[in-house]
Motif scaffolding. Structure first.
Motif, mmCIF file in Angstrom:
data_model
loop_
_atom_site.group_PDB
_atom_site.id
_atom_site.type_symbol
_atom_site.label_atom_id
_atom_site.label_comp_id
_atom_site.label_asym_id
_atom_site.label_seq_id
_atom_site.Cartn_x
_atom_site.Cartn_y
_atom_site.Cartn_z
ATOM 1 N N UNK A 3 0.850 -1.191 0.000
ATOM 2 C CA UNK A 3 0.000 0.000 0.000
ATOM 3 C C UNK A 3 0.883 1.237 0.000
ATOM 4 N N UNK A 4 0.499 2.224 -0.804
ATOM 5 C CA UNK A 4 1.197 3.518 -0.816
ATOM 6 C C UNK A 4 0.310 4.555 -0.157
ATOM 7 N N UNK A 5 0.920 5.629 0.349
ATOM 8 C CA UNK A 5 0.116 6.586 1.116
ATOM 9 C C UNK A 5 0.666 8.008 1.076
ATOM 10 N N UNK A 6 -0.236 8.925 1.430
ATOM 11 C CA UNK A 6 0.148 10.326 1.611
ATOM 12 C C UNK A 6 1.076 10.498 2.818
ATOM 13 N N UNK A 7 1.190 9.454 3.674
ATOM 14 C CA UNK A 7 2.072 9.566 4.840
ATOM 15 C C UNK A 7 3.552 9.337 4.470
ATOM 16 N N UNK A 8 3.832 9.274 3.152
ATOM 17 C CA UNK A 8 5.199 9.190 2.601
ATOM 18 C C UNK A 8 5.822 7.807 2.717
ATOM 19 N N UNK A 9 5.020 6.800 3.033
ATOM 20 C CA UNK A 9 5.553 5.433 3.161
ATOM 21 C C UNK A 9 4.824 4.469 2.238
ATOM 22 N N UNK A 10 5.461 3.306 2.085
ATOM 23 C CA UNK A 10 4.833 2.150 1.436
ATOM 24 C C UNK A 10 4.918 1.018 2.450
ATOM 25 N N UNK A 11 3.829 0.284 2.626
ATOM 26 C CA UNK A 11 3.851 -0.828 3.576
ATOM 27 C C UNK A 11 3.666 -2.155 2.854
ATOM 28 N N UNK A 12 4.367 -3.167 3.371
ATOM 29 C CA UNK A 12 4.289 -4.517 2.816
ATOM 30 C C UNK A 12 3.481 -5.382 3.779
ATOM 31 N N UNK A 13 2.507 -6.112 3.247
ATOM 32 C CA UNK A 13 1.578 -6.887 4.072
ATOM 33 C C UNK A 13 1.592 -8.358 3.688
ATOM 34 N N UNK A 14 1.342 -9.208 4.681
ATOM 35 C CA UNK A 14 1.143 -10.637 4.445
ATOM 36 C C UNK A 14 -0.355 -10.857 4.224
ATOM 37 N N UNK A 15 -0.725 -11.388 3.066
ATOM 38 C CA UNK A 15 -2.143 -11.510 2.721
ATOM 39 C C UNK A 15 -2.859 -12.530 3.612
ATOM 40 N N UNK A 16 -2.197 -13.647 3.895
ATOM 41 C CA UNK A 16 -2.846 -14.724 4.653
ATOM 42 C C UNK A 16 -3.229 -14.301 6.071
ATOM 43 N N UNK A 17 -2.342 -13.535 6.726
ATOM 44 C CA UNK A 17 -2.609 -13.155 8.120
ATOM 45 C C UNK A 17 -3.129 -11.729 8.252
ATOM 46 N N UNK A 18 -2.898 -10.905 7.212
ATOM 47 C CA UNK A 18 -3.259 -9.479 7.303
ATOM 48 C C UNK A 18 -2.269 -8.686 8.125
ATOM 49 N N UNK A 19 -1.104 -9.277 8.416
ATOM 50 C CA UNK A 19 -0.101 -8.583 9.235
ATOM 51 C C UNK A 19 0.798 -7.689 8.386
ATOM 52 N N UNK A 20 1.180 -6.558 9.011
ATOM 53 C CA UNK A 20 2.145 -5.673 8.373
ATOM 54 C C UNK A 20 3.540 -6.287 8.538
ATOM 55 N N UNK A 21 4.245 -6.464 7.414
ATOM 56 C CA UNK A 21 5.584 -7.074 7.466
ATOM 57 C C UNK A 21 6.673 -6.020 7.619
ATOM 58 N N UNK A 22 6.535 -4.926 6.878
ATOM 59 C CA UNK A 22 7.527 -3.849 7.008
ATOM 60 C C UNK A 22 7.014 -2.560 6.393
ATOM 61 N N UNK A 23 7.644 -1.462 6.825
ATOM 62 C CA UNK A 23 7.338 -0.133 6.282
ATOM 63 C C UNK A 23 8.558 0.359 5.522
#
Length: 438
Positions: free
Chosen positions: A132-152
């Protein structure tokens, strides 16, 4: 004498084929379900290589034996010893095409992804990760199976607007920002490999080539640039538009790229030289979207002039204008096989056209606001739309019937995507959440 010369030439040709076959050794055959095809992995002169046999017109009732016979005539790697195996692979593809589908999607997770609004969402090929990309100046990487954020992925000095995985590999992520730079990251570690600098205005679109050797960026500075992923260097600047570039897309083979601009035109470029080959001139409004079909023969373009146009990708000539929408077209796409085209419009409807006959075969009506995004599932029998009415809808691509309404977002949905198997959907909304649907 002439007859003897012809005979000698034919013998030479056949001998050359035999030599080529001896030099090339087939290692293995892989299935590709979407679009239907078989990948040949082989060794030539000690180098591992791959090439694909596209079976875009394959049907459940196609004669598999006759098809493989026909393929064998033009493919030196296919010998008598592997024909049985290839027939079996073709039959597996046919079974996949015949599978009945009545998958209903249910909300799996709501991710409060960012502190400021989202700009974009994207899957890796398998669908195991999304970003996901955002106006907060970051991109986040997510695990689809668990819905957990892996890294920013942090480091940009402004909005992260355009994001992509280097599919089909998925080991790298590119982020394009309003800070005028593009960054290349490791999916696994989050390390920033390169920061590409050179644009003089915001980067608003980007794309990897399928070969994962280049990333292309399009900017409000009217140019696009191609960057070498390994070296971290600019390869070429594509200059020629007179207004902002807001969409770009490589073809499958990676030798052409198209750029769509607010100057009402789409340009076709030679990737190797950076030379502009064709300018597609016919639209009377800003271009919103442009895409090649899988076999690189056609280009589809959508415009604020309420029309969608079809072009010959090799000659740059206009083939057809697809009309029917009463407001701006905001998105266009081909299905994987390149046989159907879907359009999304500010008039609140989407349409499906047959790429061969150019006829409208379905009208997707029911949204209560503009549709900003449309995509086919990998199989091509379902269409997903995202709308400002806060819902996403799933449609039957052949009939235009609405099969399901994905409700729950509290603001406009601007992004939606299927995973490669077509059994997971992600939606991104201005309500700052991302939803996973199984």
């Amino acid at each position: 004498m002439r007859g003897g010369a012809v005979g000698a030439l034919l013998w030479e040709r056949d001998e050359a084929r035999r030599r080529r076959r001896r030099m090339m050794k087939l290692r293995r055959l892989l299935l590709r379900y979407y679009p239907p095809g078989i990948i040949l992995e082989y060794v030539q002169g000690g180098e591992p290589k791959t090439r694909s046999i596209d079976l875009l017109d394959l049907r459940p009732d196609t004669d598999a034996i006759a098809l493989v016979e026909e393929i064998g005539k033009g493919e030196p790697l296919i010998t008598a010893s592997c024909k049985e195996h290839i027939i079996h692979l073709v039959q597996r593809l046919q079974e996949k095409l015949e599978e009945k589908e009545d998958h209903k999607f249910y909300l799996f997770k709501v991710l409060r992804a960012h502190i400021l609004p989202l700009t974009n969402v994207a899957f890796n090929k398998s669908g195991s990760r999304f970003i996901t990309g955002s106006y907060d100046r970051t991109c986040k990487v997510w695990d689809t199976a668990s819905g957990e954020e892996l890294r920013t992925l942090e480091g940009h000095g402004n909005v992260v607007y355009a994001i992509a995985f280097n599919n089909p590999y998925g080991d790298k992520i590119a982020t394009g920002s309003f800070d005028k730079t593009c960054k290349l990251w490791s999916t696994e570690t989050g390390k920033c490999y390169h920061t590409f600098r050179g644009h003089s205005a915001e980067i608003v679109c980007l794309s990897f080539n399928l070969q994962s050797t280049l990333v292309a960026t399009g900017s409000m500075d009217t140019t696009a640039k191609l960057w070498d992923i390994e070296k971290g260097e600019e390869v070429v600047t594509l200059s020629g538009h007179s207004a902002e570039i807001i969409t770009l897309s490589f073809n499958t083979t990676g030798d052409r790229i198209i750029t769509g601009s607010f100057d009402h035109t789409v340009a076709v470029w030679d990737v190797g030289t950076g030379r502009m080959l064709h300018t597609l001139i016919c639209h009377r409004g800003e271009i919103s979207s442009a895409q090649f079909n899988w076999d690189c023969s056609l280009i589809v373009t959508g415009s604020m002039d309420k029309t969608c146009m079809l072009w010959n990708a090799r000659t740059g000539t206009h083939i057809a204008t697809l009309t029917g929408h009463s407001d701006e077209i905001l998105d266009v796409c081909f299905d994987y096989a390149g046989q159907r085209i879907a359009t999304a419009s500010a008039d609140g409807s989407a349409r499906v056209y047959n790429a061969e006959t150019k006829e409208c075969i379905a009208k997707l009506e029911g949204h209560g606001g503009e549709i900003s995004k449309v995509c086919f599932n990998p199989k091509g029998n379902r269409i997903l739309t995202a709308s400002s009415d806060k819902t996403a809808r799933l449609w039957d691509a052949a009939t235009g019937h609405c099969l399901q309404i994905l409700e729950g977002h509290t603001d406009e949905i601007f992004s939606c995507a299927f995973n490669y198997k077509g059994d997971i959907i992600i939606t991104g909304s201005k309500d700052n959440t991302c939803r996973i649907w199984h």
